[in-house]
Design a protein around this motif. Structure first.
Motif, PDB file in Angstrom:
ATOM      1  N   GLU A 153       0.832  -1.198   0.000  1.00 57.01           N
ATOM      2  CA  GLU A 153       0.000   0.000   0.000  1.00 57.01           C
ATOM      3  C   GLU A 153       0.869   1.251   0.000  1.00 57.01           C
ATOM      4  OE1 GLU A 153      -3.859   2.012   2.255  1.00 57.01           O
ATOM      5  OE2 GLU A 153      -2.964   0.153   3.042  1.00 57.01           O
ATOM      6  N   ILE A 154       0.497   2.205  -0.851  1.00 58.89           N
ATOM      7  CA  ILE A 154       1.213   3.463  -0.982  1.00 58.89           C
ATOM      8  C   ILE A 154       0.296   4.581  -0.492  1.00 58.89           C
ATOM      9  CG2 ILE A 154       2.462   4.994  -2.540  1.00 58.89           C
ATOM     10  CD1 ILE A 154       3.679   2.220  -2.347  1.00 58.89           C
ATOM     11  N   HIS A 155       0.832   5.471   0.316  1.00 54.84           N
ATOM     12  CA  HIS A 155       0.026   6.555   0.870  1.00 54.84           C
ATOM     13  C   HIS A 155       0.258   7.840   0.076  1.00 54.84           C
ATOM     14  CE1 HIS A 155      -1.252   4.182   4.325  1.00 54.84           C
ATOM     15  NE2 HIS A 155      -0.013   3.722   4.383  1.00 54.84           N
ATOM     16  N   PHE A 156      -0.832   8.579  -0.123  1.00 52.82           N
ATOM     17  CA  PHE A 156      -0.797   9.795  -0.922  1.00 52.82           C
ATOM     18  C   PHE A 156      -1.378  10.965  -0.143  1.00 52.82           C
ATOM     19  CE2 PHE A 156      -0.651   6.439  -4.022  1.00 52.82           C
ATOM     20  CZ  PHE A 156       0.160   6.932  -5.030  1.00 52.82           C
ATOM     21  N   THR A 157      -0.908  12.165  -0.472  1.00 57.99           N
ATOM     22  CA  THR A 157      -1.565  13.367   0.019  1.00 57.99           C
ATOM     23  C   THR A 157      -2.876  13.541  -0.763  1.00 57.99           C
ATOM     24  OG1 THR A 157      -0.572  14.865  -1.595  1.00 57.99           O
ATOM     25  CG2 THR A 157       0.696  14.421   0.410  1.00 57.99           C
ATOM     26  N   PRO A 158      -3.809  14.358  -0.283  1.00 64.86           N
ATOM     27  CA  PRO A 158      -5.062  14.567  -1.017  1.00 64.86           C
ATOM     28  C   PRO A 158      -4.850  15.059  -2.451  1.00 64.86           C
ATOM     29  CG  PRO A 158      -5.317  15.349   1.223  1.00 64.86           C
ATOM     30  CD  PRO A 158      -3.869  14.985   1.062  1.00 64.86           C
ATOM     31  N   ILE A 159      -3.900  15.974  -2.652  1.00 68.37           N
ATOM     32  CA  ILE A 159      -3.662  16.489  -4.008  1.00 68.37           C
ATOM     33  C   ILE A 159      -3.051  15.397  -4.888  1.00 68.37           C
ATOM     34  CG2 ILE A 159      -2.251  18.081  -5.380  1.00 68.37           C
ATOM     35  CD1 ILE A 159      -4.622  19.444  -4.276  1.00 68.37           C
ATOM     36  N   GLU A 160      -2.100  14.637  -4.360  1.00 67.17           N
ATOM     37  CA  GLU A 160      -1.501  13.547  -5.130  1.00 67.17           C
ATOM     38  C   GLU A 160      -2.572  12.553  -5.568  1.00 67.17           C
ATOM     39  OE1 GLU A 160       2.911  13.346  -2.961  1.00 67.17           O
ATOM     40  OE2 GLU A 160       1.303  11.981  -2.378  1.00 67.17           O
ATOM     41  N   TYR A 161      -3.478  12.206  -4.649  1.00 66.98           N
ATOM     42  CA  TYR A 161      -4.509  11.229  -4.965  1.00 66.98           C
ATOM     43  C   TYR A 161      -5.488  11.789  -6.000  1.00 66.98           C
ATOM     44  CZ  TYR A 161      -8.151   7.718  -4.389  1.00 66.98           C
ATOM     45  OH  TYR A 161      -9.083   6.740  -4.624  1.00 66.98           O
ATOM     46  N   LYS A 162      -5.832  13.053  -5.872  1.00 68.39           N
ATOM     47  CA  LYS A 162      -6.749  13.662  -6.839  1.00 68.39           C
ATOM     48  C   LYS A 162      -6.123  13.707  -8.223  1.00 68.39           C
ATOM     49  CE  LYS A 162      -9.893  17.577  -7.414  1.00 68.39           C
ATOM     50  NZ  LYS A 162     -10.364  18.866  -6.848  1.00 68.39           N
TER      51      LYS A 162
END
Length: 230
Positions: A153-162
Motif C-alpha cells: 500500500e502506498i500513501h498519498f496526500t489529497p492532491i496527489e490522490y486527486k
C-alpha cells in the motif's frame, strides 16, 4: 473490443484514406469515411461511431471547428491525425475536446495502440460500476481510496490522490497542463505549471520502478501527460 468498433475517418487526403481503408478492417474495425468537415459531421450523427479519426486541415471546415461541434452532442473519442506538429496546435485541439493527437506520418502500430486506449477509456467511463483500476503492478481501489504497487500500500496526500484519479478517469488520453491544473487545483490555477511538475514528480517517485523512465505516467512534451494503458 476492436471486433465491434466502428470508426469514422474524416480526412481529405486520398492516400491516407486508402491506407486506413486497408489497415483498419484488417484489424477488425468497421470503417466509414468522409472527405470534408461537413460530411464528417453528417456521418458522425448518422453512424454514431465508436471513435473518430480527424484531420485538422480539411477543405471546408477547420478540424478544430469539427471537434467543437461534435463535442456539443457526444463524448465519442476523437483522435486527431495531422501534419501540424506545433505544440500550441496540439494543446488547442486537446483543450477543445480531442482525446489524443497523432502526428503524420504515423506508424500503424502506434495508431492502433492509441485507438485501443481511447476505446478502452470510453468503455471504462461508461461502466461506472467498476471501482478498481488495475494496470501492471498498480492497483487503485477507488471506492476505498487505496493504492497498491506490487501488493504494497502506498500513501498519498489529497492532491496527489486527486491528480492520480484524474489521470485514471482519462486513462490513455492526453490531458493538457491546463486541463489537469483546472481539474485538480481549480480554474484560478491554470497558469501554475510548477504545481503540476512538482506533483507529477512525487507521483512517479511513489508509483514508478524507475521514475526517470516512467512506464505509466508519460510526458507528452510541451502538451501535458498521459496515463499509459498499453
Amino acid at each position: 473490443m476492436s471486433q465491434e468498433a466502428t470508426i469514422l475517418l474524416i480526412e481529405d487526403e486520398p492516400e491516407i484514406r486508402r491506407f486506413l481503408r486497408t489497415t483498419l478492417p484488417a484489424h477488425g474495425f468497421r470503417l466509414y469515411e468522409a472527405a470534408t468537415g461537413r460530411e464528417g459531421l453528417t456521418e458522425a450523427k448518422a453512424r454514431n461511431p465508436d471513435l473518430i479519426l480527424l484531420d485538422l486541415g480539411l477543405p471546408d471546415l477547420e478540424g478544430s471547428e469539427v471537434i467543437r461541434r461534435v463535442r456539443e452532442w457526444t463524448a465519442t473519442p476523437i483522435i486527431v491525425l495531422s501534419a501540424r506538429d506545433q505544440e500550441q496546435v496540439k494543446v488547442a485541439a486537446l483543450d477543445l475536446g480531442a482525446d489524443d493527437y497523432v502526428t503524420k506520418p504515423f506508424g500503424v502500430h502506434e495508431l492502433l495502440a492509441r485507438m485501443r486506449a481511447a476505446l478502452r477509456h470510453a468503455s471504462q467511463s461508461a461502466d461506472v460500476s467498476e471501482p478498481v483500476f488495475t494496470l501492471g503492478d498498480l492497483t487503485v481501489d477507488l471506492g476505498r481510496r487505496q493504492v497498491h504497487v506490487s501488493g504494497k500500500e502506498i500513501h498519498f496526500t489529497p492532491i496527489e490522490y486527486k491528480l492520480l484519479t484524474t489521470l485514471i478517469r482519462h486513462a490513455g488520453k492526453v490531458l493538457t497542463h491546463r486541463q489537469l491544473l483546472k481539474e485538480v487545483w481549480g480554474p484560478l490555477h491554470v497558469e501554475e505549471g510548477h504545481y503540476l511538475r512538482v506533483y507529477m514528480r512525487q507521483l512517479r517517485n511513489k508509483l514508478e520502478r524507475n521514475p526517470a523512465h516512467p512506464r505509466y505516467l508519460v510526458t507528452e512534451l510541451g502538451v501535458g501527460y498521459r496515463l499509459r494503458t498499453e
